[in-house]
Scaffold this active site. Structure first.
Site, PDB file in Angstrom:
ATOM      1  N   GLU A  49      -4.331   4.221   0.915  1.00 35.76           N
ATOM      2  CA  GLU A  49      -5.527   3.941   0.120  1.00 35.76           C
ATOM      3  C   GLU A  49      -6.814   3.999   0.944  1.00 35.76           C
ATOM      4  O   GLU A  49      -7.890   4.263   0.397  1.00 35.76           O
ATOM      5  CB  GLU A  49      -5.411   2.588  -0.578  1.00 35.76           C
ATOM      6  CG  GLU A  49      -4.396   2.560  -1.724  1.00 35.76           C
ATOM      7  CD  GLU A  49      -2.979   2.235  -1.275  1.00 35.76           C
ATOM      8  OE1 GLU A  49      -2.719   2.195  -0.046  1.00 35.76           O
ATOM      9  OE2 GLU A  49      -2.124   2.026  -2.154  1.00 35.76           O
ATOM     10  N   LYS A 161      -3.792  -5.508 -15.965  1.00 36.09           N
ATOM     11  CA  LYS A 161      -2.859  -4.544 -16.580  1.00 36.09           C
ATOM     12  C   LYS A 161      -2.835  -4.668 -18.110  1.00 36.09           C
ATOM     13  O   LYS A 161      -2.784  -3.667 -18.820  1.00 36.09           O
ATOM     14  CB  LYS A 161      -1.461  -4.783 -16.003  1.00 36.09           C
ATOM     15  CG  LYS A 161      -0.433  -3.766 -16.454  1.00 36.09           C
ATOM     16  CD  LYS A 161       0.882  -3.955 -15.722  1.00 36.09           C
ATOM     17  CE  LYS A 161       2.004  -3.205 -16.421  1.00 36.09           C
ATOM     18  NZ  LYS A 161       2.379  -1.984 -15.752  1.00 36.09           N
TER      19      LYS A 161
END
Ligand SMILES: Cc1ncc(C[n+]2csc(CCOP(=O)(O)OP(=O)(O)O)c2C)c(N)n1
Length: 563
Positions: A49, A161
């Site tokens: 990342e 989420k």
């Protein structure tokens, strides 16, 4: 028709004109990844990342547009923190989307939960945790607006989420209005008149230009001001490329590794026009003795950076491009026939005399390869028309000193944070934006090992970045400080145990070259630049070469160690 949060996010990105983002998937963003193939936004899969955020940053620096990065919660998010801080230190517009655990689990030490909003609060311009699906689209709109407006910077949006899975009507706001955020763009006319009067009365003016000129797109206005008014220009590392590096009025960088002429000019000028720069300690050296004879004008879009490190006489809060354009207009209107050339002629001769007396130089020899020689060759071969990324350390300083940047957005370097590992992924972002350009990462053998995994990203996305390793077998810049200020106690800076960089390149499916003799430098670089895939050129340079001039930390700019 109702859309899921994941679908809404991708629609927002399309509305913002995002064509590519850099990222890495995980459970907390899997719903977003499920939608990516159905959208027009390309996703480039990195291998770590940190690579994603640096690539988004490199894309932003090379294009002037907002870079975008998408990662999962927990470790995915924390892996971006160095890159976020890198972008923040250099005021680079990026938007980072992080997955978060479902709202009901926030605060429960859930699997892969971190408080990324808390963690990144001090290194983002702003950040958000989206708590209501109805706020999603307006939050994304604000994030892009904040990232690119005023003093640009990274903005993080944390996406639980369950919000990605909820349904809502999609409506993308047309504009943004934030009561507490109204950056000043236009300069105050009274201050502009004051500056023009100062220019008229000055005998020894100097422009000190920084990254703000590049981010505001003010390079043409800066060039007009310097060239028409016959004012010498020095630049910070971040500002290189805003004024043509091959112009006789250009003095190169100032500060710790600045040129003799630039530092002498700062010390002797009677008017210092600082534009889009922030008087960083690497620039000022000892603050009390910085520009001791000058009236200082400071142009900056961020009012909090004015009076922060030095006292200035004339503050001018505005976007640099607008301020420079206003200065141009005011000088044309009120001093149209003023003879600037004559007015500053003696001063320009004096400054150019300093440049001739102590130009940037090094002791070249035929038995070893000097790193400065390699950078000079890169400049000659590319005719200054490449995009150059750098790692951090001596390689970065030589790339700044010995390559002449003629255009803005052509140098990608971590100036404020000094992040080793930045250059290669940033170069990938730039190469994705400009597939036909030659993009080169000038690297050290230490830094390149920090994000080398992105070679796989380069190969499989056909991003033919050329990495030139100035391989001295040391963490060279730290070794230089140990040599000069710590009695040569080379503790933990020797890096002569290293991978075979040629085989490493080949293992990834890239090409590798090694150069051990000076006579092969130019021909190998020429050959490498023609290869249509990523390349590593491992150049064994003189091991204990130092970067000069050097102002020791905390000393005055005139206390330069010269070659
Ligand atoms: C992530 C990170 N860790 C540590 C440092 C401190 N540091 C600054 S320059 C440098 C040495 C860099 O070595 P290398 O990449 O080999 O480049 P060279 O100076 O030899 O050109 C180090 C360790 C840093 N800037 N960034």
């Amino acid at each position: 028709m109702k859309l899921t949060g994941a679908q809404i996010l991708l629609k927002c990105l399309e509305m913002e004109g995002v064509d590519v983002m850099f990222g890495f998937p995980g459970g907390a963003v899997i719903d977003i990844f499920d939608e990516i193939p159905k959208s027009s936004v390309e996703h480039i899969l990195v291998r770590h990342e940190q690579g994603a955020i640096h690539a988004a940053d490199g894309y932003a620096r090379a294009t002037g547009h907002v870079g975008v990065c998408l990662v999962t919660s927990g470790p995915g998010a924390t892996n971006t923190v160095t890159g976020i801080a890198t972008a923040y230190a250099d005021s680079i517009p990026v938007v980072i989307f992080t997955g978060q655990v479902p709202r009901a689990l926030i605060g429960n030490d859930a699997f892969q939960e971190v408080d990324i909003v808390g963690i990144t609060r001090p290194c983002t311009k702003h950040n958000y945790l989206v708590q209501d699906i109805e706020d999603l689209a307006s939050t994304v709109k604000q994030a892009f607006y904040l990232a690119r407006s005023g003093r640009p910077g990274p903005v993080l949006v944390d996406l639980p989420k369950d919000i990605q899975q909820q349904l809502a009507e999609f409506h993308y706001p047309e504009d943004v209005s934030m009561r507490s955020y109204k950056p000043t763009k236009k300069p105050h006319v009274g201050q502009i008149r004051k500056v023009v009067k100062l220019l008229k009365n000055a005998k020894r003016p100097l422009i000190y230009s920084g990254g703000g000129v590049i981010t505001s797109g003010g390079h043409d206005e800066l060039t007009w001001l310097g060239q028409t008014l016959n004012i010498p220009v020095t630049s910070t590392l971040m500002g290189l490329g805003a004024f043509p590096g091959d112009d006789d009025l250009f003095l190169g960088m100032l500060g710790m590794h600045g040129t003799y002429a630039a530092n002498m000019a700062v010390n002797n000028c009677d008017l210092l026009l600082a534009v889009g720069a922030r008087f960083d300690d690497r620039v000022t050296g000892k603050v009390d003795t910085f520009a001791p004879n000058a009236t200082i004008v400071h142009v900056d879009v961020d009012p909090t950076s004015i009076q922060k490190n030095v006292s200035v006489h004339v503050p001018l809060v505005a976007d640099c491009k607008s301020a420079l354009a206003a200065l141009q207009k005011e000088t044309e209107v009120s001093l149209g026939d003023f003879d600037w050339k004559a007015s500053y002629g003696d001063w320009v001769s004096k400054v150019q005399g300093w440049a001739a007396e102590h130009p940037l130089t090094y002791n070249d020899d035929e038995t070893s390869i000097k790193p400065q020689y390699v950078v000079e060759k890169i400049y000659e071969i590319t005719e200054g028309d490449a995009i150059i990324a750098t790692e951090v350390g001596q390689n970065q300083m030589w790339a700044a000193q010995f390559y002449k940047y003629k255009k803005p957005n052509t140098l990608l370097t971590s100036g404020g944070l000094g992040t080793m590992g930045y250059g290669f992924p940033a170069a990938l972002g730039a190469q994705r934006a400009f597939p036909d350009k030659l993009v080169i990462d000038v690297a050290g053998d230490g830094s390149i090992q920090m994000c080398i995994q992105e070679m796989m990203t380069a190969v499989c996305n056909k991003l033919p970045v050329k990495i030139i390793i100035l391989n001295n077998g040391y963490l060279g810049m730290v070794r230089q400080w140990q040599e000069l200020f710590y009695e040569k106690n080379y503790c933990s800076t020797c890096m002569d145990a290293q991978p075979d960089f040629v085989k490493l390149a080949e293992a990834y499916g890239a090409a590798g070259f090694r150069v051990t003799e000076k006579k092969d430098v130019e021909s190998t670089l020429r050959e490498a630049f023609k290869v249509d895939k990523p390349v590593i050129v491992d150049i064994r340079v003189e091991r204990e070469e130092n970067v000069y001039p050097m102002v020791p930390a905390g000393a005055s700019l005139t206390e330069m160690l010269l070659v």
